[in-house]
Design a protein around this motif. Structure first.
Motif, PDB file in Angstrom:
ATOM      1  N   VAL A 167      -7.465  -2.382  -5.940  1.00  0.00           N
ATOM      2  CA  VAL A 167      -8.537  -1.657  -6.624  1.00  0.00           C
ATOM      3  C   VAL A 167      -9.652  -2.620  -7.056  1.00  0.00           C
ATOM      4  O   VAL A 167      -9.395  -3.763  -7.410  1.00  0.00           O
ATOM      5  N   TYR A 221     -13.673   2.727  -4.385  1.00  0.00           N
ATOM      6  CA  TYR A 221     -14.578   2.435  -5.504  1.00  0.00           C
ATOM      7  C   TYR A 221     -15.852   3.264  -5.378  1.00  0.00           C
ATOM      8  O   TYR A 221     -16.310   3.853  -6.362  1.00  0.00           O
ATOM      9  N   ILE A 275      -7.816  -9.026  -4.764  1.00  0.00           N
ATOM     10  CA  ILE A 275      -8.297  -7.642  -4.867  1.00  0.00           C
ATOM     11  C   ILE A 275      -7.488  -6.750  -3.928  1.00  0.00           C
ATOM     12  O   ILE A 275      -7.082  -5.649  -4.304  1.00  0.00           O
ATOM     13  N   SER A 320     -15.241   6.824  -6.376  1.00  0.00           N
ATOM     14  CA  SER A 320     -15.024   7.067  -7.803  1.00  0.00           C
ATOM     15  C   SER A 320     -16.270   6.778  -8.643  1.00  0.00           C
ATOM     16  O   SER A 320     -16.503   7.445  -9.648  1.00  0.00           O
ATOM     17  N   GLU A 321     -17.063   5.799  -8.242  1.00  0.00           N
ATOM     18  CA  GLU A 321     -18.183   5.366  -9.087  1.00  0.00           C
ATOM     19  C   GLU A 321     -19.560   5.876  -8.661  1.00  0.00           C
ATOM     20  O   GLU A 321     -20.454   5.980  -9.493  1.00  0.00           O
ATOM     21  N   ASP A 348     -17.505  -7.102  -8.776  1.00  0.00           N
ATOM     22  CA  ASP A 348     -16.504  -7.260  -7.722  1.00  0.00           C
ATOM     23  C   ASP A 348     -16.799  -6.350  -6.530  1.00  0.00           C
ATOM     24  O   ASP A 348     -16.504  -6.693  -5.390  1.00  0.00           O
ATOM     25  N   TYR A 349     -17.391  -5.201  -6.779  1.00  0.00           N
ATOM     26  CA  TYR A 349     -17.809  -4.317  -5.688  1.00  0.00           C
ATOM     27  C   TYR A 349     -18.860  -5.006  -4.819  1.00  0.00           C
ATOM     28  O   TYR A 349     -18.749  -5.029  -3.590  1.00  0.00           O
ATOM     29  N   THR A 382     -12.488  -3.000  -9.927  1.00  0.00           N
ATOM     30  CA  THR A 382     -12.611  -2.454 -11.277  1.00  0.00           C
ATOM     31  C   THR A 382     -14.007  -2.567 -11.884  1.00  0.00           C
ATOM     32  O   THR A 382     -14.237  -2.042 -12.970  1.00  0.00           O
ATOM     33  N   ASN A 383     -14.917  -3.268 -11.205  1.00  0.00           N
ATOM     34  CA  ASN A 383     -16.256  -3.401 -11.783  1.00  0.00           C
ATOM     35  C   ASN A 383     -17.302  -3.579 -10.677  1.00  0.00           C
ATOM     36  O   ASN A 383     -16.980  -3.860  -9.522  1.00  0.00           O
TER      37      ASN A 383
END
Length: 186
Positions: free
Chosen positions: A15, A56, A10, A59-60, A21-22, A17-18
């Motif tokens: 990055v 992350y 990672i 962005s999320e 994984d976060y 991506t989901n």
């Protein structure tokens, strides 16, 4: 087969991506906090991981209008999966350490037996920072007499879960059924 969060991968990619994984990254960050006290490699790895986590989150999760019930459900499910993985890895580590102690072996002795020269690398394996190879786990099984089911993770990645579920549905065989619990952990 990816059954394990690879922190260094990672960090290399740069990055997350989901959501799964976060959640795994958050757990890894806590592990690295402890390991970083004694090792600059872990300190640098943690710093890079924290930057990626922050990207992350920004962005999320920064825009409250983008957060809906589906996103919260996905987050909750990912958190549960990541926690089950963490518990599995911690349990495995404790069982291996207990067996090593019973046999009057050290983690360094085990590294030598497995053919790993670096103390740091062995620490990464034991703490779930890097995944053991199947060969490593078989040697540990034979040497320490630990059941293989305790050593090998039996959970599937999110991608594999979706593929298996899709294939079972496609088969159309009523006797073949999987629940969500079957796909997460056995």
């Amino acid at each position: 087969m990816k059954t394990h969060f690879d922190i260094e991968k990672i960090v290399e990619i740069g990055v997350i991506t989901n959501e799964l994984d976060y959640e795994r990254a958050l757990i890894a960050d806590r592990k690295l906090r402890l390991l970083a006290k004694d090792n600059s490699h872990f300190k640098n790895l943690r710093s890079s991981l924290r930057d990626i986590i922050e990207k992350y989150e920004n962005s999320e999760w920064n825009d409250v209008y983008k957060i809906d019930d589906q996103k919260i459900l996905e987050s909750d499910k990912s958190e549960r999966i990541a926690e089950l993985e963490r518990l599995f890895l911690e349990n495995r580590k404790q069982i291996i350490r207990k067996k090593l102690k019973e046999l009057e072996l050290t983690q360094e002795n085990l590294a030598l037996i497995l053919g790993h020269k670096s103390k740091t690398y062995m620490s990464e394996l034991m703490n779930g920072i890097k995944p053991f190879t199947l060969r490593d786990l078989i040697v540990i099984n034979r040497l320490l007499k630990i059941e293989i089911a305790v050593l090998i993770p039996v959970f599937l990645s999110k991608e594999d879960q979706a593929k298996v579920q899709e294939a079972v549905i496609k088969l159309g065989k009523p006797k073949v059924k999987l629940t969500s619990a079957d796909l997460v952990l056995s």
